[in-house]
Scaffold this motif. Structure first.
Motif, mmCIF file in Angstrom:
data_model
loop_
_atom_site.group_PDB
_atom_site.id
_atom_site.type_symbol
_atom_site.label_atom_id
_atom_site.label_comp_id
_atom_site.label_asym_id
_atom_site.label_seq_id
_atom_site.Cartn_x
_atom_site.Cartn_y
_atom_site.Cartn_z
ATOM 1 N N THR A 95 -6.470 -59.152 -43.999
ATOM 2 C CA THR A 95 -7.142 -57.858 -44.188
ATOM 3 C C THR A 95 -6.319 -56.941 -44.892
ATOM 4 O O THR A 95 -4.943 -56.629 -44.446
ATOM 5 N N LYS A 96 -6.798 -56.217 -45.986
ATOM 6 C CA LYS A 96 -6.020 -55.534 -46.641
ATOM 7 C C LYS A 96 -6.666 -53.925 -47.020
ATOM 8 O O LYS A 96 -5.927 -53.074 -47.382
ATOM 9 N N ALA A 97 -7.743 -53.762 -46.308
ATOM 10 C CA ALA A 97 -8.517 -52.649 -46.566
ATOM 11 C C ALA A 97 -9.610 -52.369 -45.786
ATOM 12 O O ALA A 97 -10.146 -53.323 -45.270
ATOM 13 N N VAL A 98 -9.960 -50.987 -45.397
ATOM 14 C CA VAL A 98 -11.251 -50.948 -44.819
ATOM 15 C C VAL A 98 -11.917 -49.969 -45.688
ATOM 16 O O VAL A 98 -11.738 -49.140 -46.484
ATOM 17 N N LEU A 99 -13.496 -50.358 -45.873
ATOM 18 C CA LEU A 99 -14.297 -49.587 -46.717
ATOM 19 C C LEU A 99 -15.409 -48.958 -45.963
ATOM 20 O O LEU A 99 -16.706 -49.366 -45.760
ATOM 21 N N PRO A 100 -15.231 -47.719 -45.702
ATOM 22 C CA PRO A 100 -16.175 -46.998 -44.622
ATOM 23 C C PRO A 100 -17.192 -46.461 -45.644
ATOM 24 O O PRO A 100 -17.002 -45.930 -46.793
ATOM 25 N N VAL A 101 -18.639 -46.306 -44.955
ATOM 26 C CA VAL A 101 -19.500 -45.635 -45.596
ATOM 27 C C VAL A 101 -20.017 -44.540 -44.950
ATOM 28 O O VAL A 101 -20.652 -44.565 -43.951
ATOM 29 N N HIS A 102 -20.044 -43.190 -45.590
ATOM 30 C CA HIS A 102 -20.898 -42.223 -44.985
ATOM 31 C C HIS A 102 -22.239 -42.044 -45.175
ATOM 32 O O HIS A 102 -22.498 -41.421 -46.177
ATOM 33 N N LEU A 103 -22.587 -42.706 -44.341
ATOM 34 C CA LEU A 103 -24.166 -43.136 -44.516
ATOM 35 C C LEU A 103 -25.076 -41.751 -44.556
ATOM 36 O O LEU A 103 -24.809 -41.154 -43.312
ATOM 37 N N TYR A 104 -26.119 -41.751 -45.191
ATOM 38 C CA TYR A 104 -27.013 -40.586 -45.139
ATOM 39 C C TYR A 104 -26.334 -39.266 -45.269
ATOM 40 O O TYR A 104 -27.142 -38.127 -44.962
ATOM 41 N N GLY A 105 -25.117 -39.210 -45.490
ATOM 42 C CA GLY A 105 -24.478 -37.809 -45.611
ATOM 43 C C GLY A 105 -23.571 -37.346 -44.158
ATOM 44 O O GLY A 105 -23.025 -36.411 -44.229
ATOM 45 N N HIS A 106 -23.483 -38.296 -43.206
ATOM 46 C CA HIS A 106 -22.729 -37.932 -42.088
ATOM 47 C C HIS A 106 -21.360 -39.008 -42.139
ATOM 48 O O HIS A 106 -21.583 -40.056 -42.603
ATOM 49 N N SER A 107 -20.494 -38.179 -41.942
ATOM 50 C CA SER A 107 -19.258 -38.841 -42.141
ATOM 51 C C SER A 107 -18.773 -39.997 -40.674
ATOM 52 O O SER A 107 -19.213 -39.814 -39.767
ATOM 53 N N VAL A 108 -18.233 -41.163 -41.334
ATOM 54 C CA VAL A 108 -17.481 -41.981 -40.408
ATOM 55 C C VAL A 108 -16.243 -41.152 -39.745
ATOM 56 O O VAL A 108 -15.975 -40.136 -40.114
ATOM 57 N N ALA A 109 -15.774 -41.592 -38.433
ATOM 58 C CA ALA A 109 -14.941 -40.928 -37.457
ATOM 59 C C ALA A 109 -13.595 -41.248 -38.451
ATOM 60 O O ALA A 109 -12.766 -42.351 -38.022
ATOM 61 N N MET A 110 -13.245 -40.388 -39.117
ATOM 62 C CA MET A 110 -11.934 -40.788 -40.097
ATOM 63 C C MET A 110 -10.703 -40.659 -39.292
ATOM 64 O O MET A 110 -9.846 -41.366 -39.804
ATOM 65 N N ASP A 111 -10.530 -39.745 -38.350
ATOM 66 C CA ASP A 111 -9.197 -39.791 -37.690
ATOM 67 C C ASP A 111 -9.031 -40.984 -36.975
ATOM 68 O O ASP A 111 -7.741 -41.594 -36.998
ATOM 69 N N GLU A 112 -10.054 -41.627 -36.289
ATOM 70 C CA GLU A 112 -9.734 -42.999 -35.670
ATOM 71 C C GLU A 112 -9.666 -43.976 -36.745
ATOM 72 O O GLU A 112 -8.749 -44.850 -36.551
ATOM 73 N N LEU A 113 -10.006 -43.964 -37.721
ATOM 74 C CA LEU A 113 -10.295 -44.928 -38.841
ATOM 75 C C LEU A 113 -8.588 -45.142 -39.223
ATOM 76 O O LEU A 113 -8.070 -45.908 -39.664
ATOM 77 N N GLN A 114 -8.126 -43.634 -39.704
ATOM 78 C CA GLN A 114 -7.149 -43.462 -40.334
ATOM 79 C C GLN A 114 -5.663 -44.018 -39.405
ATOM 80 O O GLN A 114 -5.018 -44.637 -39.939
ATOM 81 N N THR A 115 -6.050 -43.750 -38.143
ATOM 82 C CA THR A 115 -4.981 -44.187 -37.045
ATOM 83 C C THR A 115 -4.781 -45.769 -37.316
ATOM 84 O O THR A 115 -3.684 -46.060 -37.302
ATOM 85 N N ILE A 116 -5.902 -46.267 -37.243
ATOM 86 C CA ILE A 116 -5.930 -47.764 -37.514
ATOM 87 C C ILE A 116 -5.412 -48.235 -38.745
ATOM 88 O O ILE A 116 -4.438 -49.325 -38.641
ATOM 89 N N ALA A 117 -5.651 -47.721 -39.780
ATOM 90 C CA ALA A 117 -5.223 -48.120 -41.030
ATOM 91 C C ALA A 117 -3.662 -47.963 -41.189
ATOM 92 O O ALA A 117 -2.961 -48.657 -41.685
ATOM 93 N N ASP A 118 -3.257 -46.865 -40.524
ATOM 94 C CA ASP A 118 -1.673 -46.586 -40.777
ATOM 95 C C ASP A 118 -1.093 -47.581 -39.810
ATOM 96 O O ASP A 118 0.034 -48.187 -40.262
ATOM 97 N N ARG A 119 -1.653 -48.020 -38.822
ATOM 98 C CA ARG A 119 -0.900 -49.069 -37.828
ATOM 99 C C ARG A 119 -0.735 -50.264 -38.414
ATOM 100 O O ARG A 119 0.227 -50.853 -38.374
ATOM 101 N N TYR A 120 -1.851 -50.759 -39.322
ATOM 102 C CA TYR A 120 -1.771 -52.082 -39.818
ATOM 103 C C TYR A 120 -1.410 -52.024 -41.396
ATOM 104 O O TYR A 120 -1.447 -53.086 -41.961
ATOM 105 N N GLY A 121 -1.216 -50.897 -41.954
ATOM 106 C CA GLY A 121 -0.914 -50.719 -43.474
ATOM 107 C C GLY A 121 -1.768 -50.984 -44.389
ATOM 108 O O GLY A 121 -1.851 -51.820 -45.217
ATOM 109 N N LEU A 122 -3.115 -50.482 -43.898
ATOM 110 C CA LEU A 122 -4.438 -50.878 -44.657
ATOM 111 C C LEU A 122 -4.884 -49.728 -45.508
ATOM 112 O O LEU A 122 -4.698 -48.643 -45.104
#
Length: 368
Positions: free
Chosen positions: A126-153
């Motif tokens: 796993t090298k990246a996460v590609l979230p989609v802000h569907l219909y105009g509503h955001s993904v939970a970006m703080d939780e996602l960023q925490t995971i990405a930082d933890r695993y270097g994604l």
């Protein structure tokens, strides 16, 4: 009988007609149609609006995804975690750079990738996460960023449907390593043809993206990589420059229309209205309801007979498409959503009278 389309551009053209015609005429007189002054100015203006260091204009939202992934170092043998409930281009772009999409199911209420399930999908590839802000509503970006930082994604945001949307007062597309935008004509900020944009604060990603969009060359006839012919043309850039100053106003008009739908459709048994989570500015590229008890297609047909356009985004989750036919996985929330979602007409200039007619017909359908 007045027909109500699912989307229309005539009102914005009427509002901006003089400015649009002047901008197009100036391009025609200049004789410069590819990667000229309007593209350069639009990139600066878009970067300023979004609040990022770099904005790289490209030919489409799909190209934005492909080029951003490659510019971020994603390639053959890598895995990229994403949602199965999105337009095909999201996963297609991952495949085009030689990586493999790994699907994680969505939240039932927002249709966004469920960040709480991402960690379980991470592997050594796993090298990246590609979230989609569907219909105009955001993904939970703080939780996602925490995971990405933890695993270097890396995080490459798909913001095709959410130009101007926000998470905790930050513009979507500026939170991860890069944000990818589409200017397809139906988008909140739409050209009158194809167009796309990559936004980033990383100098290395910006430089690589600018090179890749021009056949892999920083300097003409000095190609360093195999790249793409992915340039936003001058006429589309000129049109987008005219429209960009109105995006906040138009997004607010969409939000007002959404709140009108909330009021008019409240209390109908058999549908679920869209939600807007705390700390998120939803820009309602789509106003998507859920139709329960297997009645979605029946309601869609009924509204069509009454002259009301609707759309289903999306009738099949990606993991069930023929191209992914060998995947033996279950994504229950995405699968359920594909059978229940129905997007109602919405655009900045839709009238309350039109919305009242739509709501009345939906009330009538469920009262039978």
């Amino acid at each position: 009988m007045e027909k109500i389309p699912v989307f229309e551009t005539a009102s914005e053209v009427d509002q901006l007609n003089g400015h649009l015609m002047d901008a197009i005429q100036q391009v025609l007189r200049s004789g410069q149609f590819i990667m000229g002054e309007n593209v350069r100015h639009f990139e600066k203006e878009a970067a300023a609006y979004l609040g990022v260091k770099h904005a790289i204009a490209v030919n489409s939202g799909t190209d934005a995804l492909v080029i951003a992934l490659r510019a971020a170092g994603i390639g053959a043998g890598d895995e990229v975690i994403t949602t199965p409930f999105t337009f095909f281009a999201t996963a297609e772009a991952i495949h085009q750079v030689g990586a493999s999409p790994v699907f994680v199911d969505i939240e039932e209420d927002t249709y966004a990738i469920d960040a709480s399930n991402i960690e379980a999908a991470i592997t050594p590839r796993t090298k990246a996460v590609l979230p989609v802000h569907l219909y105009g509503h955001s993904v939970a970006m703080d939780e996602l960023q925490t995971i990405a930082d933890r695993y270097g994604l890396k995080i490459i945001e798909d913001v095709a449907q959410a130009f101007g949307g926000e998470f905790k007062h930050r513009k979507l597309g500026t939170i991860g390593d890069a944000g990818c935008f589409s200017f397809f004509p139906t988008k909140n900020l739409g050209a009158y043809g194809d167009g796309g944009l990559i936004a980033t604060n990383h100098d290395e990603i910006a430089g690589a993206a600018a090179m890749l969009r021009a056949h892999g060359s920083r300097k003409k006839y000095c190609n360093e990589q195999f790249g793409y012919n992915s340039r936003l043309d001058e006429i589309q850039a000129a049109i987008l420059r005219v429209k960009l100053p109105y995006i906040e106003e138009w997004n607010q008009q969409r939000r007002t229309a959404a709140h009108t739908y909330h009021q008019l459709l409240a209390g109908i048994q058999g549908i679920v209205l869209p939600v807007e989570k705390e700390h998120i500015k939803h820009v309602y590229h789509q106003y998507t309801i859920r139709v329960l008890q297997g009645k979605r297609d029946e309601l869609k047909e009924y509204l069509a007979q009454e002259g009301i356009g609707t759309m289903v985004y999306y009738p099949r989750p990606l993991h069930q498409l023929p191209v992914f036919g060998d995947l033996q996985i279950s994504m229950p929330h995405s699968e359920q959503a594909s059978h229940e979602v129905l997007s109602l007409p919405i655009w900045p200039f839709i009238t309350r009278e039109q919305q009242s007619k739509i709501a009345h017909r939906i009330h009538s359908f469920f009262s039978k």
